[in-house]
Design a protein around this motif. Structure first.
Motif, PDB file in Angstrom:
ATOM      1  N   GLY A 444       0.808  -1.206   0.000  1.00  0.00           N
ATOM      2  CA  GLY A 444       0.000   0.000   0.000  1.00  0.00           C
ATOM      3  C   GLY A 444       0.843   1.258   0.000  1.00  0.00           C
ATOM      4  O   GLY A 444       2.064   1.222   0.195  1.00  0.00           O
ATOM      5  N   PRO A 445       0.194   2.400  -0.229  1.00  0.00           N
ATOM      6  CA  PRO A 445       0.930   3.664  -0.333  1.00  0.00           C
ATOM      7  C   PRO A 445       1.571   4.052   0.985  1.00  0.00           C
ATOM      8  O   PRO A 445       1.099   3.652   2.058  1.00  0.00           O
ATOM      9  CB  PRO A 445      -0.154   4.667  -0.737  1.00  0.00           C
ATOM     10  N   PRO A 446       2.662   4.814   0.942  1.00  0.00           N
ATOM     11  CA  PRO A 446       3.319   5.239   2.184  1.00  0.00           C
ATOM     12  C   PRO A 446       2.427   6.185   2.986  1.00  0.00           C
ATOM     13  O   PRO A 446       1.628   6.939   2.424  1.00  0.00           O
ATOM     14  CB  PRO A 446       4.584   5.955   1.682  1.00  0.00           C
ATOM     15  N   LYS A 447       2.553   6.124   4.279  1.00  0.00           N
ATOM     16  CA  LYS A 447       1.823   7.026   5.161  1.00  0.00           C
ATOM     17  C   LYS A 447       2.582   8.335   5.257  1.00  0.00           C
ATOM     18  O   LYS A 447       3.763   8.354   5.612  1.00  0.00           O
ATOM     19  CB  LYS A 447       1.667   6.394   6.544  1.00  0.00           C
ATOM     20  N   ILE A 448       1.929   9.428   4.926  1.00  0.00           N
ATOM     21  CA  ILE A 448       2.591  10.731   4.932  1.00  0.00           C
ATOM     22  C   ILE A 448       2.517  11.316   6.340  1.00  0.00           C
ATOM     23  O   ILE A 448       1.448  11.746   6.806  1.00  0.00           O
ATOM     24  CB  ILE A 448       1.934  11.680   3.903  1.00  0.00           C
ATOM     25  N   SER A 449       3.648  11.309   7.024  1.00  0.00           N
ATOM     26  CA  SER A 449       3.721  11.783   8.404  1.00  0.00           C
ATOM     27  C   SER A 449       4.671  12.966   8.569  1.00  0.00           C
ATOM     28  O   SER A 449       4.708  13.569   9.651  1.00  0.00           O
ATOM     29  CB  SER A 449       4.180  10.645   9.328  1.00  0.00           C
ATOM     30  N   TYR A 450       5.428  13.274   7.534  1.00  0.00           N
ATOM     31  CA  TYR A 450       6.431  14.333   7.631  1.00  0.00           C
ATOM     32  C   TYR A 450       6.152  15.387   6.557  1.00  0.00           C
ATOM     33  O   TYR A 450       6.018  15.056   5.384  1.00  0.00           O
ATOM     34  CB  TYR A 450       7.844  13.766   7.457  1.00  0.00           C
ATOM     35  N   GLU A 451       6.086  16.632   6.969  1.00  0.00           N
ATOM     36  CA  GLU A 451       5.761  17.691   6.035  1.00  0.00           C
ATOM     37  C   GLU A 451       6.968  18.102   5.208  1.00  0.00           C
ATOM     38  O   GLU A 451       8.121  17.867   5.593  1.00  0.00           O
ATOM     39  CB  GLU A 451       5.228  18.909   6.782  1.00  0.00           C
ATOM     40  N   SER A 452       6.691  18.707   4.081  1.00  0.00           N
ATOM     41  CA  SER A 452       7.744  19.331   3.290  1.00  0.00           C
ATOM     42  C   SER A 452       7.979  20.714   3.870  1.00  0.00           C
ATOM     43  O   SER A 452       7.153  21.621   3.703  1.00  0.00           O
ATOM     44  CB  SER A 452       7.337  19.425   1.819  1.00  0.00           C
ATOM     45  N   GLU A 453       9.074  20.879   4.585  1.00  0.00           N
ATOM     46  CA  GLU A 453       9.315  22.124   5.317  1.00  0.00           C
ATOM     47  C   GLU A 453       9.500  23.298   4.358  1.00  0.00           C
ATOM     48  O   GLU A 453      10.178  23.187   3.341  1.00  0.00           O
ATOM     49  CB  GLU A 453      10.549  21.994   6.201  1.00  0.00           C
ATOM     50  N   LYS A 454       8.910  24.421   4.717  1.00  0.00           N
ATOM     51  CA  LYS A 454       9.052  25.665   3.971  1.00  0.00           C
ATOM     52  C   LYS A 454       9.510  26.746   4.942  1.00  0.00           C
ATOM     53  O   LYS A 454       8.722  27.304   5.689  1.00  0.00           O
ATOM     54  CB  LYS A 454       7.726  26.079   3.328  1.00  0.00           C
ATOM     55  N   GLY A 455      10.786  27.038   4.944  1.00  0.00           N
ATOM     56  CA  GLY A 455      11.301  28.038   5.864  1.00  0.00           C
ATOM     57  C   GLY A 455      11.263  27.555   7.306  1.00  0.00           C
ATOM     58  O   GLY A 455      11.193  26.355   7.584  1.00  0.00           O
ATOM     59  N   VAL A 456      11.296  28.514   8.227  1.00  0.00           N
ATOM     60  CA  VAL A 456      11.253  28.200   9.653  1.00  0.00           C
ATOM     61  C   VAL A 456      10.078  28.939  10.284  1.00  0.00           C
ATOM     62  O   VAL A 456       9.502  29.854   9.696  1.00  0.00           O
ATOM     63  CB  VAL A 456      12.567  28.598  10.361  1.00  0.00           C
ATOM     64  N   THR A 457       9.716  28.517  11.485  1.00  0.00           N
ATOM     65  CA  THR A 457       8.634  29.157  12.238  1.00  0.00           C
ATOM     66  C   THR A 457       9.220  29.907  13.419  1.00  0.00           C
ATOM     67  O   THR A 457      10.078  29.388  14.134  1.00  0.00           O
ATOM     68  CB  THR A 457       7.628  28.103  12.732  1.00  0.00           C
ATOM     69  N   ILE A 458       8.762  31.139  13.615  1.00  0.00           N
ATOM     70  CA  ILE A 458       9.158  31.936  14.773  1.00  0.00           C
ATOM     71  C   ILE A 458       7.957  32.006  15.711  1.00  0.00           C
ATOM     72  O   ILE A 458       6.897  32.530  15.349  1.00  0.00           O
ATOM     73  CB  ILE A 458       9.597  33.352  14.368  1.00  0.00           C
ATOM     74  N   ASN A 459       8.110  31.441  16.902  1.00  0.00           N
ATOM     75  CA  ASN A 459       7.062  31.498  17.927  1.00  0.00           C
ATOM     76  C   ASN A 459       7.423  32.548  18.968  1.00  0.00           C
ATOM     77  O   ASN A 459       8.614  32.772  19.260  1.00  0.00           O
ATOM     78  CB  ASN A 459       6.896  30.150  18.622  1.00  0.00           C
TER      79      ASN A 459
END
Length: 788
Positions: A444-459
């Motif tokens: 079966g298809p892979p489970k998508i658990s990791y996002e394609s990162e776009k830049g960084v996040t500032i909290n």
């Protein structure tokens, strides 16, 4: 009765036919599902692979979409981890990619320990898949205090190892088998032999074989089930005898005697006479597959022939490795073979000496494409640092599909290698399987658990108690890169800036304002909320331990540095001419149209009074009590006139209240630009920058901003420096004449300039790709003159 039998036979045929169609549909769905999510693969060209401690390690990366065979423009974040030879992390970098390319490097120095270092490039998105599409490269940093032994061309004969790879996975009795043989030493270096033999139990020579310089060869043998066979090599440097292996009584072998000159790919299913009896009335499917693209054909052995040939039109097959699988009626894989398709030739380039003048050489290049992204490294004629073992074609067309990637792929794509297509086929014969396992595809298809990162996040968080339903905002400012962003504050006093592209060591400023854009004094905390994604498949480089071999007779001794630092004596220069020195000029980053003012501490006017005498109307707004600053040329607009952007020590003021009590004796410099050319935002009319004298601001102004020095951001822009070597021999063997990471090819032409440095001939390494996914990879030797 005959009619009844015929009727049921007809139903059986329909059922069998429907079942076959159903299986083919299942196969198509398996592949469509498994490869529905696009995968990316990385190739990186380094400027070389051997360095001294005063050099720069430079690289250029290329990212390809596997589903589309074009540059993957969606990727922005590439993670680099550098390991030392003990497997410890020596360095981490987050690299910024755009349009499928990235570049960077490391400035070496004497503090970096000599030794081997392993560079690993990957993305977080790759963690969603079971197959490794990351990129590895090993470099060596030399200790200039120790003699360098030039690499021996000969393998380590004492550690030679033989591995056999029967075509289809078995050696089948009573038919001619193709058995792959691979001979390597403990460094994985191929061993070439001219004459090996296969002996039967009575020591009769049955057949012979040889291997190429990569250690790959093929043995053709028609074995007898009741015979024992021995492989024997008896040369001056290598003496090995070992059993050939088990002979199978029956089975199926898939063979692909690929002929590049033909338009069709020939696939042959083989069995022996006993197999014919076992496989009568059984149906198999031959599947040719690369990623999600495939061709299928149903096959049987019902014609009583042990060899069943089938043809597939190559125009439907893309460049690169394809997997040929034989599946039974339950869609279990019973045989597998890899083959290589090369129908579209890679664009070629030409490079010639255009002009030689003074101390430089200008090289002129042409390519068979109008536009391309290239990286070029130029090395001396005698360089031992040639690093064209990993070709971009080898990464994207070959290693992208191999379970055991090849370290040296350029050998298989070198246009000067006249037997390279044959060499590729022998390489693929000596691979057990494709990296995409059929059992994984069926699961079966892979489970998508990791996002394609776009830049960084500032909290961030503010400590001020906020009114319910208050519409407060946080402003983020970075002057040098002209960044100006804003976001809201939620009910928990938290704020967030997502997909932010900022480099390490950047100083960010944060200010809080209300719905009237009045700045509010509060404590603000901010951080980069990013954990470097680990690569869940782990690193694939091996720490190779080989027995010590006698060093090469050729030794190079580095000379101690003759460059010495000299401390100059202190010199006092007296000058009666007094001129204002603007210490904040570079920091202010104003346009040429701006005016600069220096204050000596004797003027006690307020800043507002000063601005009112330098082209601005200032005062209090009777409606809300705020302070306004307006260009006096726009006074006819009244309160609707736009205010300038005013900065206090490079922090943007969202209201001007503080300026009402700042006096000029506290101010060091003021810069005014009424043209708008210094603005970093689309708001405001003109720019005013005020710099306080040291220690003055904290005594009189409430702090209404916070600073964040970025870590875990993107690596800073890398500027390559050509090193200086102690002498000509050191340059000839270890030097670099030029590294050009970002050549944009337009109208098929480009030029580069390099120093002469007494070279008769130079080595040029060219890699790159076009927007359409055409790959370029060449090594050229260019004559550049004798007396230069």
């Amino acid at each position: 009765m005959k009619l009844i039998i015929g009727f049921f036979s007809f139903l059986f045929c329909i059922q069998s036919y429907s079942q076959a169609i159903s299986n083919q549909d299942k196969i198509t769905k398996y592949l469509t599902d498994y490869f529905s999510e696009d995968r990316e693969i990385i190739h990186v060209q380094f400027n070389k692979n051997i360095y001294t401690t005063n050099e720069d390690v430079a690289f250029k990366g290329y990212i390809l979409s596997k589903n589309h065979n074009t540059p993957n423009s969606a990727t922005t974040n590439v993670q680099l981890i550098v390991y030392n030879n003990e497997g410890q992390i020596a360095l981490k970098q987050l690299l910024f990619a755009q349009d499928g390319i990235f570049s960077g490097g490391i400035h070496l120095n004497e503090k970096i320990e000599p030794g081997k270092y392993h560079f690993h490039f990957y993305t977080n998105w790759m963690n969603n898949f079971k197959e490794d599409d990351s990129f590895h490269q090993t470099i060596e940093i030399l200790d200039k205090n120790c003699p360098y032994s030039f690499e021996r061309n000969e393998p380590n004969w004492e550690t030679a190892e033989i591995n056999l790879f029967p075509e289809g996975g078995i050696i089948l009795s009573d038919i001619v088998n193709s058995i792959g043989i691979k001979i390597t030493d403990c460094n994985k270096k191929g061993i070439e032999i001219a004459d090996g033999v296969i002996l039967d139990s009575k020591s009769n020579e049955i057949t012979n074989f040889h291997t190429n310089q990569m250690g790959n060869g093929v043995i053709y043998l028609r074995p007898n089930l009741n015979e024992k066979y021995t492989l024997k090599i008896n040369t001056d440097k290598l003496k090995i005898t070992q059993p050939l292996g088990k002979i199978a009584e029956t089975g199926i072998i898939v063979s692909a005697p690929n002929n590049p000159a033909k338009n069709n790919l020939l696939v042959v299913l083989k069995t022996n006479e006993k197999g014919l009896q076992s496989y009568q009335n059984k149906k198999f499917i031959v599947l040719i597959q690369q990623n999600g693209s495939s061709m299928q054909q149903e096959v049987t052995f019902n014609n009583n022939k042990t060899e069943q040939p089938y043809y597939f039109d190559k125009k439907y097959l893309s460049n690169g490795v394809h997997t040929i699988r034989v599946l039974d009626e339950n869609l279990n894989e019973i045989s597998e073979r890899l083959t290589y398709i090369e129908e579209d030739a890679s664009p070629s380039t030409t490079l010639t000496t255009k002009i030689t003048a003074n101390d430089s050489i200008i090289l002129s290049g042409e390519a068979e494409v109008d536009k391309a992204h290239l990286s070029i490294n130029v090395l001396p004629e005698k360089s031992i640092c040639l690093n064209q073992k990993k070709s971009i074609l080898g990464t994207f067309y070959l290693n992208a599909y191999l379970d055991k990637p090849e370290a040296d792929t350029y050998f298989y794509f070198n246009p000067d290698n006249k037997t390279r297509r044959r060499d590729i086929e022998m390489l693929l014969l000596n691979q057990n399987k494709n990296k995409y396992l059929w059992e994984n595809i069926k699961a079966g298809p892979p489970k998508i658990s990791y996002e394609s990162e776009k830049g960084v996040t500032i909290n961030g968080k503010v400590e001020r108690e906020l009114k319910p339903n208050a519409k407060n905002k946080i402003f983020l400012i970075e002057l040098k890169k002209k960044l100006f962003e804003q976001t809201t504050i939620d009910q928990n006093n938290d704020f967030k800036f997502e997909h932010f592209f900022v480099q390490d060591s950047t100083v960010l400023s944060f200010q809080m304002s209300n719905e009237k854009n009045s700045t509010l004094a509060t404590k603000i905390e901010a951080r980069i909320a990013r954990n470097e994604p680990r690569f869940i498949l782990g690193t694939s480089f091996e720490k190779i331990v080989c027995p010590t071999v006698k060093a090469s007779d050729t030794i190079f001794n580095f000379q101690p540095s003759i460059r010495k630092e000299t401390n100059l004596k202190e010199v006092t220069v007296k000058n009666t001419f007094k001129k204002d020195v603007f210490i904040h000029k570079a920091e202010a980053d104003m346009s040429l149209m701006s005016k600069a003012f220096k204050f000596d501490g004797t003027d006690f006017r307020t800043v507002l009074n000063f601005l009112s005498t330098n082209g601005y109307n200032t005062g209090y707004n009777s409606i809300d009590g705020s302070i306004y600053i307006r260009d006096n040329r726009m006074s006819f607009m009244g309160q609707s006139a736009a205010a300038p952007n005013v900065y206090l020590d490079n922090f943007l003021l969202l209201d001007f209240f503080d300026l009402s009590y700042i006096t000029l004796d506290q101010v060091d410099e003021i810069y005014i630009d009424k043209t708008g050319n210094s603005d970093i935002t689309i708001n405001g009319r003109g720019t005013i920058k005020i710099f306080m004298k040291p220690g003055k601001r904290n005594d009189h102004v409430k702090i209404k901003f916070a600073k964040l020095i970025v870590t875990k951001g993107f690596a800073k822009d890398f500027i390559y420096k050509t090193p200086i070597f102690e002498n000509q021999d050191e340059l000839n063997y270890f030097g670099t004449l030029g590294w050009f990471a970002n050549i944009e090819l337009n109208d098929s032409h480009y030029e580069i300039k390099i120093p002469k440095n007494h070279q008769k001939e130079i080595q040029v390494l060219i890699e790159g790709f076009t927007d359409e996914g055409h790959l370029i990879s060449e090594v050229k030797r260019i004559p550049v003159g004798v007396n230069n």
